[in-house]
Design an enzyme around this catalytic site. Structure first.
Site, PDB file in Angstrom:
ATOM      1  N   LYS A  97      -6.108  -8.192   3.296  1.00  0.00           N
ATOM      2  CA  LYS A  97      -6.418  -8.759   1.991  1.00  0.00           C
ATOM      3  C   LYS A  97      -5.729 -10.123   1.928  1.00  0.00           C
ATOM      4  CE  LYS A  97      -8.678  -5.419  -0.119  1.00  0.00           C
ATOM      5  NZ  LYS A  97     -10.026  -5.626  -0.687  1.00  0.00           N
ATOM      6  N   LYS A 125     -21.316  -0.462  -0.078  1.00  0.00           N
ATOM      7  CA  LYS A 125     -20.534   0.533  -0.819  1.00  0.00           C
ATOM      8  C   LYS A 125     -21.504   1.256  -1.738  1.00  0.00           C
ATOM      9  CE  LYS A 125     -16.109  -1.881  -1.185  1.00  0.00           C
ATOM     10  NZ  LYS A 125     -15.327  -2.776  -2.045  1.00  0.00           N
ATOM     11  N   SER A 175      -7.844  -1.101   5.619  1.00  0.00           N
ATOM     12  CA  SER A 175      -7.668  -2.261   4.762  1.00  0.00           C
ATOM     13  C   SER A 175      -6.192  -2.370   4.412  1.00  0.00           C
ATOM     14  CB  SER A 175      -8.522  -2.071   3.503  1.00  0.00           C
ATOM     15  OG  SER A 175      -8.344  -3.138   2.615  1.00  0.00           O
ATOM     16  N   GLU A 216     -14.699 -11.681   4.033  1.00  0.00           N
ATOM     17  CA  GLU A 216     -15.386 -10.872   3.027  1.00  0.00           C
ATOM     18  C   GLU A 216     -15.196 -11.464   1.631  1.00  0.00           C
ATOM     19  OE1 GLU A 216     -14.109  -6.817   3.360  1.00  0.00           O
ATOM     20  OE2 GLU A 216     -15.039  -6.188   1.484  1.00  0.00           O
ATOM     21  N   LYS A 226      -8.201  -5.010   8.479  1.00  0.00           N
ATOM     22  CA  LYS A 226      -8.684  -5.959   7.463  1.00  0.00           C
ATOM     23  C   LYS A 226      -7.497  -6.357   6.612  1.00  0.00           C
ATOM     24  CE  LYS A 226     -11.209  -5.070   3.165  1.00  0.00           C
ATOM     25  NZ  LYS A 226     -12.444  -4.476   2.606  1.00  0.00           N
ATOM     26  N   ASP A 235     -10.366 -10.172   3.577  1.00  0.00           N
ATOM     27  CA  ASP A 235     -11.109  -9.919   2.338  1.00  0.00           C
ATOM     28  C   ASP A 235     -10.402 -10.632   1.193  1.00  0.00           C
ATOM     29  OD1 ASP A 235     -12.606  -8.970   0.241  1.00  0.00           O
ATOM     30  OD2 ASP A 235     -12.154  -6.844   0.567  1.00  0.00           O
ATOM     31  N   ASP A 266     -19.497  -8.481  -0.380  1.00  0.00           N
ATOM     32  CA  ASP A 266     -19.157  -7.158  -0.904  1.00  0.00           C
ATOM     33  C   ASP A 266     -19.583  -7.144  -2.386  1.00  0.00           C
ATOM     34  OD1 ASP A 266     -17.898  -4.945  -2.047  1.00  0.00           O
ATOM     35  OD2 ASP A 266     -15.908  -5.368  -1.276  1.00  0.00           O
ATOM     36  N   GLY A 313     -14.965   0.745   1.258  1.00  0.00           N
ATOM     37  CA  GLY A 313     -14.240   1.863   0.656  1.00  0.00           C
ATOM     38  C   GLY A 313     -13.707   1.469  -0.698  1.00  0.00           C
TER      39      GLY A 313
HETATM   40  O1  SMG Z   1     -11.061   2.700   0.576  1.00  0.00           O
HETATM   41  O2  SMG Z   1      -9.937   1.815   2.188  1.00  0.00           O
HETATM   42  C1  SMG Z   1     -10.456   1.747   1.092  1.00  0.00           C
HETATM   43  C2  SMG Z   1     -10.336   0.463   0.294  1.00  0.00           C
HETATM   44  C3  SMG Z   1     -10.817  -0.702   1.053  1.00  0.00           C
HETATM   45  O3  SMG Z   1     -10.169  -2.923   0.608  1.00  0.00           O
HETATM   46  C4  SMG Z   1     -10.808  -1.968   0.242  1.00  0.00           C
HETATM   47  N1  SMG Z   1     -11.558  -1.998  -0.880  1.00  0.00           N
HETATM   48  O4  SMG Z   1     -12.895  -5.136  -1.828  1.00  0.00           O
HETATM   49  O5  SMG Z   1     -13.290  -3.923  -0.141  1.00  0.00           O
HETATM   50  C5  SMG Z   1     -12.685  -4.124  -1.190  1.00  0.00           C
HETATM   51  C6  SMG Z   1     -11.666  -3.150  -1.726  1.00  0.00           C
HETATM   52  C7  SMG Z   1     -12.027  -2.703  -3.108  1.00  0.00           C
HETATM   53  C8  SMG Z   1     -11.055  -1.818  -3.770  1.00  0.00           C
HETATM   54  S1  SMG Z   1      -9.625  -2.636  -4.193  1.00  0.00           S
HETATM   55  C9  SMG Z   1      -8.812  -1.744  -5.383  1.00  0.00           C
HETATM   56 MG    MG Z   2     -14.100  -6.098  -0.346  1.00  0.00          MG
END
Ligand code: SMG
Ligand code: MG
Length: 367
Positions: A160, A260, A132, A211, A158, A186, A236, A288
């Site tokens: 953001k 998750k 991510s 996402e 991925k 995402d 999610d 994650g």
């Molecule tokens: O553990 O690699 C990881 C994080 C992956 O992007 C990630 N998590 O919305 O999926 C999501 C985010 C939530 C945590 S953001 C602080």
């Molecule tokens: Mg997410």
């Protein structure tokens, strides 16, 4: 017999800031649950962030609900399954429940000499891993960071996104790395249904999925969005339980689910959602929450189930931490090995965790 439950509070820095549409994380404010028996122990990691920005839970609130409501439900012989059943009376608080469930599972599986992966029904010994990528200051920064992760071997990227830092970012990554690279975005709930036409501009980039474009509660909005956007919608934040997952699929709010364990109250609920999706031919992948090795190990076990057909956010330890609290998880040719010994397969390294720990509170189990 369970003799006591410990709540271990600790702190770890991230290797680099991780920016999402809702916050920038620079460190993790950690909470581990340690179940201690006569000759065995079990560990679980709470995935809640320091502030209630990803979802309504936050780590200090989780500790509060654990000590006031959840830990008092545990007796010397409580199993993870019993805990899930008994704690259903407490509404929500999934991340708090999941951390305790994980520690109880680790404890009982170690005693039974079974790995979490085998217990859950894993069919793979290693899992393909994605990464991510946080929102970067500039497109150049983004291209450099993606190139580094590609060089590490991640099989899926991925990005953001947030309004204004979306279409151009995706276009730049596609132009630089080609149309074959597995790519998804995402939004962490940063858009509204009225943005449908804007989000449909992503359709030309052949993304695996978008996402959580809309707010957690707006599951119905995702139904409308799914009709107006060609790219598959993945939920999610919205998916907080098996029942919500079933409802969302029934009304076509999404066609892919990010599982998750912390968000849905644990690994047992995660398996139920996985089984539901598998029976309906709906792809799932493991999300994650910037877990350290304790949570990461358990997530890898889950991601080894047969329905996890898309690469998860199960990246290597060094993606987030210079020194993980466990033996680090490493990426080899795009894959990470699933722990296959007993329980979650890892333990914190005493000296490493000790140096990070700010407080340990112990709750004696007397029942
Ligand atoms: O553990 O690699 C990881 C994080 C992956 O992007 C990630 N998590 O919305 O999926 C999501 C985010 C939530 C945590 S953001 C602080
Ligand atoms: Mg997410």
């Amino acid at each position: 017999m369970i003799r006591r439950i410990e709540i271990v509070r600790a702190h770890i820095n991230l290797v680099s800031p991780f920016r999402t549409s809702f916050a920038t994380e620079v460190d993790r404010n950690l909470l581990y649950v340690r179940v201690v028996g006569d000759d065995e122990e079990g560990w679980g990691e709470c995935v809640a962030m320091a502030a209630p920005l990803y979802s309504s839970e936050y780590v200090d609130g989780c500790e509060e609900v654990m000590k006031r409501y959840l830990i008092p439900m545990i007796s010397a012989s409580t199993t993870a399954e019993e805990f899930v059943q008994n704690s259903a009376a407490i509404r929500g608080n999934f991340m708090a429940k999941a951390a305790i469930e994980a520690a109880l599972l680790d404890f009982q599986l170690r005693k039974a000499n079974v790995s979490l992966a085998n217990f859950l029904g894993a069919t793979q010994t290693k899992v393909a891993s994605g990464v991510s990528v946080g929102i970067q200051p500039t497109i150049d920064d983004l291209l450099r960071v993606v190139a580094e992760y590609r060089a590490d071997g991640y099989v899926r990227i991925k990005l953001k996104i947030e309004p204004g830092l979306d279409i151009d970012r995706v276009r730049a990554v596609r132009e630089a790395f080609g149309s074959d690279m597995l790519l998804q975005v995402d939004a962490n709930a940063a858009y509204a249904v009225d943005d449908a036409a804007h989000l449909a501009k992503l359709d030309e980039f052949n993304l695996l999925l978008i996402e959580q474009p809309l707010p957690e509660e707006d599951i119905v909005g995702h139904v409308e969005l799914s009709k107006r956007v060609g790219t598959p919608i993945c939920l999610d934040e919205s998916i907080t339980s098996y029942d919500v997952a079933r409802g969302a699929l029934d009304i076509n709010a999404c066609s892919i689910i990010n599982i998750k364990p912390g968000r849905v109250g644990g690994y047992l609920e995660s398996k139920r959602i996985h089984d539901l999706c598998l029976s309906r031919g709906v792809p799932v992948w493991c999300g994650g929450m910037l877990e350290t090795g304790i949570g990461r190990a358990a997530n890898l076990a889950l991601a080894a189930l047969p329905g996890f057909t898309l690469p998860g956010d199960t990246s290597a330890s060094k993606r987030y931490f210079i020194q993980d609290v466990t033996t680090p998880f490493e990426l080899v040719d795009g894959y990470i090995d699933v722990p296959n010994t007993v329980g979650i397969g890892v333990r914190p390294i005493t000296e490493v965790l000790g140096a990070m720990t700010s407080r340990v509170d112990s709750y004696t189990i007397t029942k």
